[in-house]
Design an enzyme around this catalytic site. Structure first.
Site, mmCIF file in Angstrom:
data_model
loop_
_atom_site.group_PDB
_atom_site.id
_atom_site.type_symbol
_atom_site.label_atom_id
_atom_site.label_comp_id
_atom_site.label_asym_id
_atom_site.label_seq_id
_atom_site.Cartn_x
_atom_site.Cartn_y
_atom_site.Cartn_z
ATOM 1 N N SER A 176 0.821 -1.215 0.000
ATOM 2 C CA SER A 176 0.000 0.000 0.000
ATOM 3 C C SER A 176 0.854 1.264 0.000
ATOM 4 C CB SER A 176 -0.889 -0.024 1.254
ATOM 5 O OG SER A 176 -1.237 1.290 1.643
ATOM 6 N N GLY A 177 0.489 2.205 -0.889
ATOM 7 C CA GLY A 177 1.195 3.489 -0.915
ATOM 8 C C GLY A 177 0.975 4.251 0.377
ATOM 9 N N LEU A 178 -0.271 4.187 0.884
ATOM 10 C CA LEU A 178 -0.581 4.894 2.124
ATOM 11 C C LEU A 178 0.256 4.363 3.281
ATOM 12 C CD1 LEU A 178 -2.299 6.705 3.991
ATOM 13 C CD2 LEU A 178 -3.948 4.823 4.140
ATOM 14 N N ASP A 228 0.976 10.440 2.086
ATOM 15 C CA ASP A 228 0.674 9.647 0.892
ATOM 16 C C ASP A 228 0.506 10.589 -0.303
ATOM 17 O OD1 ASP A 228 -0.018 7.541 -0.748
ATOM 18 O OD2 ASP A 228 -2.063 7.335 0.023
ATOM 19 N N ASP A 252 1.016 -0.883 -5.068
ATOM 20 C CA ASP A 252 0.271 0.348 -5.306
ATOM 21 C C ASP A 252 1.245 1.336 -5.972
ATOM 22 O OD1 ASP A 252 -1.087 2.705 -5.186
ATOM 23 O OD2 ASP A 252 -1.382 2.684 -3.005
ATOM 24 N N ASP A 266 0.586 4.175 -7.353
ATOM 25 C CA ASP A 266 0.016 5.531 -7.433
ATOM 26 C C ASP A 266 -0.320 5.872 -8.894
ATOM 27 O OD1 ASP A 266 0.087 5.716 -4.740
ATOM 28 O OD2 ASP A 266 1.878 6.945 -4.604
ATOM 29 N N GLU A 278 -3.387 4.551 -10.746
ATOM 30 C CA GLU A 278 -4.680 5.220 -10.626
ATOM 31 C C GLU A 278 -4.720 6.442 -11.533
ATOM 32 O OE1 GLU A 278 -3.706 5.519 -6.440
ATOM 33 O OE2 GLU A 278 -4.240 7.640 -6.454
ATOM 34 N N LYS A 334 -0.033 12.668 -6.364
ATOM 35 C CA LYS A 334 -1.411 12.351 -5.981
ATOM 36 C C LYS A 334 -1.666 12.656 -4.502
ATOM 37 C CE LYS A 334 -1.949 9.183 -3.641
ATOM 38 N NZ LYS A 334 -2.066 7.718 -3.570
ATOM 39 N N ASN A 389 -4.084 10.986 -1.183
ATOM 40 C CA ASN A 389 -4.844 9.793 -0.815
ATOM 41 C C ASN A 389 -6.325 9.994 -1.144
ATOM 42 O OD1 ASN A 389 -6.547 8.192 1.406
ATOM 43 N ND2 ASN A 389 -4.652 7.098 0.952
ATOM 44 N N SER A 390 -6.967 8.929 -1.589
ATOM 45 C CA SER A 390 -8.345 9.014 -2.078
ATOM 46 C C SER A 390 -9.337 9.510 -1.030
ATOM 47 C CB SER A 390 -8.787 7.638 -2.581
ATOM 48 O OG SER A 390 -7.953 7.229 -3.625
ATOM 49 N N ARG A 423 -6.761 1.632 -12.008
ATOM 50 C CA ARG A 423 -7.666 2.038 -10.916
ATOM 51 C C ARG A 423 -8.458 3.267 -11.326
ATOM 52 N NH1 ARG A 423 -5.363 3.074 -4.874
ATOM 53 N NH2 ARG A 423 -6.611 4.900 -4.281
ATOM 54 N N HIS A 429 -12.725 2.240 -7.010
ATOM 55 C CA HIS A 429 -12.596 2.684 -5.621
ATOM 56 C C HIS A 429 -13.771 3.577 -5.239
ATOM 57 C CE1 HIS A 429 -10.574 2.761 -1.959
ATOM 58 N NE2 HIS A 429 -9.661 3.679 -2.154
HETATM 59 C C1 SPV Z 1 -3.388 2.520 -0.498
HETATM 60 O O1 SPV Z 1 -3.504 1.590 0.285
HETATM 61 O O2 SPV Z 1 -2.411 3.234 -0.544
HETATM 62 C C2 SPV Z 1 -4.460 2.774 -1.444
HETATM 63 C C3 SPV Z 1 -5.829 2.526 -1.059
HETATM 64 O O3 SPV Z 1 -4.182 3.274 -2.492
HETATM 65 S S1 SPV Z 1 -6.448 3.982 -0.427
HETATM 66 O O4 SPV Z 1 -5.679 4.370 0.713
HETATM 67 O O5 SPV Z 1 -7.817 3.669 -0.099
HETATM 68 O O6 SPV Z 1 -6.380 5.000 -1.451
HETATM 69 MG MG MG Z 2 -2.439 4.291 -2.477
#
Ligand code: SPV
Ligand code: MG
Length: 534
Positions: free
Chosen positions: A42-44, A54, A82, A84, A111, A117, A119-120, A156, A187
């Protein structure tokens, strides 16, 4: 099977697969051990574990390197990374895919947002989406640059996150599928899965779908299975579990200024070593390291004797405590052993035991020192006769190169330091071996053939200096010899060499390492003066 092939099979099979978030090598191993068939880098959470946001604050190359550690730790369990936005345009995406393949990632998700980017789940409506055509080019570039045909590229769709609605999400998903994406990640930031289910209905299984139910976590997993969802990503839960545990532990240790309450709650240190794979290293050490360095070095030093010929010097201290160049013989010996990594020392003391000092050593008392001999003293320290142990007389002064040579030659059996300058002399520990010291290097080990009374002085090739090394077998053999001597009543007064003679009599190989001088067994005043010259 390659991890890429595994991930592809997981994505394409009819049943839903669950990927667990990991953010470093340790969490990757923990998730893999828990039985997850695949991992989500996971990027986060990777960013958070570095203490950064993130927002592409981690450079892409740092992510790639980090994923390499995770792939090593995860072994055969595939990792979907991930990626990004792909860290730039199509060209950056090409390089990302090639580098991720090199470090063992099995696939990447990109994505349709802009670099850098966000975080979503942060300021979602304000997140600009990528141009569809440009993003399709990025997908194509990624697919064209993968070296492994099974490497997985997931596209994504962030249209629902940014508030563009279902139609836009569908338009994008279709375009990305046509561009070559192996799966579509759709997502959502809603707490219900309604818009995700609407997408799934409209999509109707055109390509595998990946979901990240971080916000709609209440949705029963059965609903995903029933709708034929290909991949469900539990995207951040190991990191969040770690945060809670670390905050709690930090608060408690800070408040208590003590580890008493915390220690039983945290993973034992042994578990840390296990997760790091220490067992494999130990096994490799058995294969690749010289024997002497495999087992931790320890020592049994025999210092129970009084020492007669010292003109009153030993009235209050045993001879091991006599000073050579201002330092007791025993201290010098222990320093020399410590130099080679020997920290675990057992000293057998008897005569004037209160005067025997050796900081950090364990002591064993031979109360019958006056009536007993070396073998008896050694037997009292039997629990210290272990693989990797050196056995030494406490009254020898040796140059370090002698210990080094002994350790370099040490094997699984028993290895002795023998002074070839004493060949032909009438020494109690005289030795006959498979060949005399030729003074040159040879690949053939020199074997002990006889020791002590079994050798006439004229036939001796040297004398044992009172220092030996025990390998894994050697420790067993010496204990066997002690048991035998005990059984036939000889143990109490036997010299140490007689135990070695018993080992030989059982047909065990004992190795000789020659030295020429460089040591003194301090038995009288002349020896004491000689030792000062070393
Ligand atoms: C991550 O886990 O970094 C994701 C999912 O991309 S989210 O945090 O929901 O964007
Ligand atoms: Mg991410």
């Amino acid at each position: 099977m390659r991890t890429t092939t595994r991930l592809r099979a997981l994505v394409q099979r009819p049943e839903t697969v669950f990927l667990m978030e990991a953010h470093d090598g340790l969490s990757a191993r923990i998730a893999a051990e828990a039985g997850f068939e695949g991992l989500w880098a996971s990027g986060l959470t990777m960013s958070a574990s570095f203490g950064v946001r993130d927002n592409n604050e981690l450079a892409w190359s740092q992510v790639v390197e980090h994923v390499g550690f995770m792939a090593d730790a995860a072994g055969s369990v595939p990792i979907l990374v991930d990626g990004d936005t792909g860290y730039g345009n199509f060209n950056n995406m090409r390089r990302l895919v090639r580098k991720l393949e090199q470090v063992g990632a099995a696939g990447v998700t990109i994505e349709d947002k802009l670099f850098p980017k966000t975080n979503s789940f942060l300021r979602s409506e304000r997140q600009p989406l990528a141009d569809v055509e440009e993003f399709c080019g990025k997908i194509k570039a990624g697919k064209d640059s993968q070296g492994d045909p099974d490497f997985v590229v997931v596209a994504r769709v962030e249209a629902l996150i940014a508030g563009w609605g279902l139609a836009e999400a569908m338009r994008r998903a279709e375009a990305y599928q046509l561009a070559g994406a192996d799966a579509i990640l759709i997502h959502s930031r809603q707490s219900s899965a309604a818009e995700i289910f609407a997408f799934l209905d409209a999509w109707a299984g055109r390509a595998p779908v990946v979901l990240v139910p971080t916000k709609y976590w209440r949705t029963p997993t059965e609903e995903f299975r029933a709708r034929g969802v290909s991949v469900v990503v539990w995207a951040n839960h190991l990191l969040r579990a770690g945060i809670s545990a670390m905050q709690d532990t930090a608060r408690r240790v800070r408040a208590d200024a003590s580890l008493l309450d915390v220690e039983p709650q945290v993973a034992p240190l042994q578990e840390v070593f296990r997760l790091q794979g220490d067992e494999e290293l130990e096994e490799a050490e058995r294969r690749y390291l010289p024997v002497a360095r495999r087992a931790a070095l320890s020592a049994v030093v025999l210092a129970a004797g009084a020492g007669a010929d010292f003109a009153g010097l030993t009235a209050r201290v045993p001879k091991a405590m006599l000073k050579v160049q201002g330092r007791p013989i025993l201290s010098r010996l222990l320093d020399d052993l410590a130099h080679f990594g020997c920290r675990d020392v057992t000293v057998v003391r008897g005569y004037r035991s209160e005067a025997v000092e050796a900081p950090g050593a364990h002591f064993v008392e031979n109360a019958q020192f006056a009536e007993t001999g070396e073998a008896h003293s050694l037997a009292l320290a039997e629990s210290a006769i272990v693989p990797g142990a050196l056995v030494a007389f406490g009254d020898i002064v040796v140059k370090r190169h002698i210990i080094q040579a002994l350790l370099e030659e040490a094997g699984d059996g028993i290895t002795l330091s023998v002074d070839s300058a004493l060949a032909g002399h009438d020494q109690p520990e005289r030795v006959r071996s498979s060949r005399p010291d030729a003074g040159r290097f040879s690949f053939d080990p020199v074997r002990l053939e006889a020791i002590g009374d079994g050798v006439t002085p004229a036939a001796s090739h040297g004398a044992w200096i009172g220092l030996l090394h025990l390998g894994a077998d050697g420790a067993t053999w010496l204990r066997e010899a002690i048991a035998e001597a005990r059984a036939d009543g000889a143990l109490a007064t036997a010299p140490l060499w007689s135990l070695l003679a018993r080992v030989l009599a059982r047909g065990r190989p004992v190795t000789v390492v020659y030295t020429r001088g460089g040591w003194v067994n301090v038995n009288n005043l002349t020896d004491l003066i000689d030792a000062s010259g070393l």
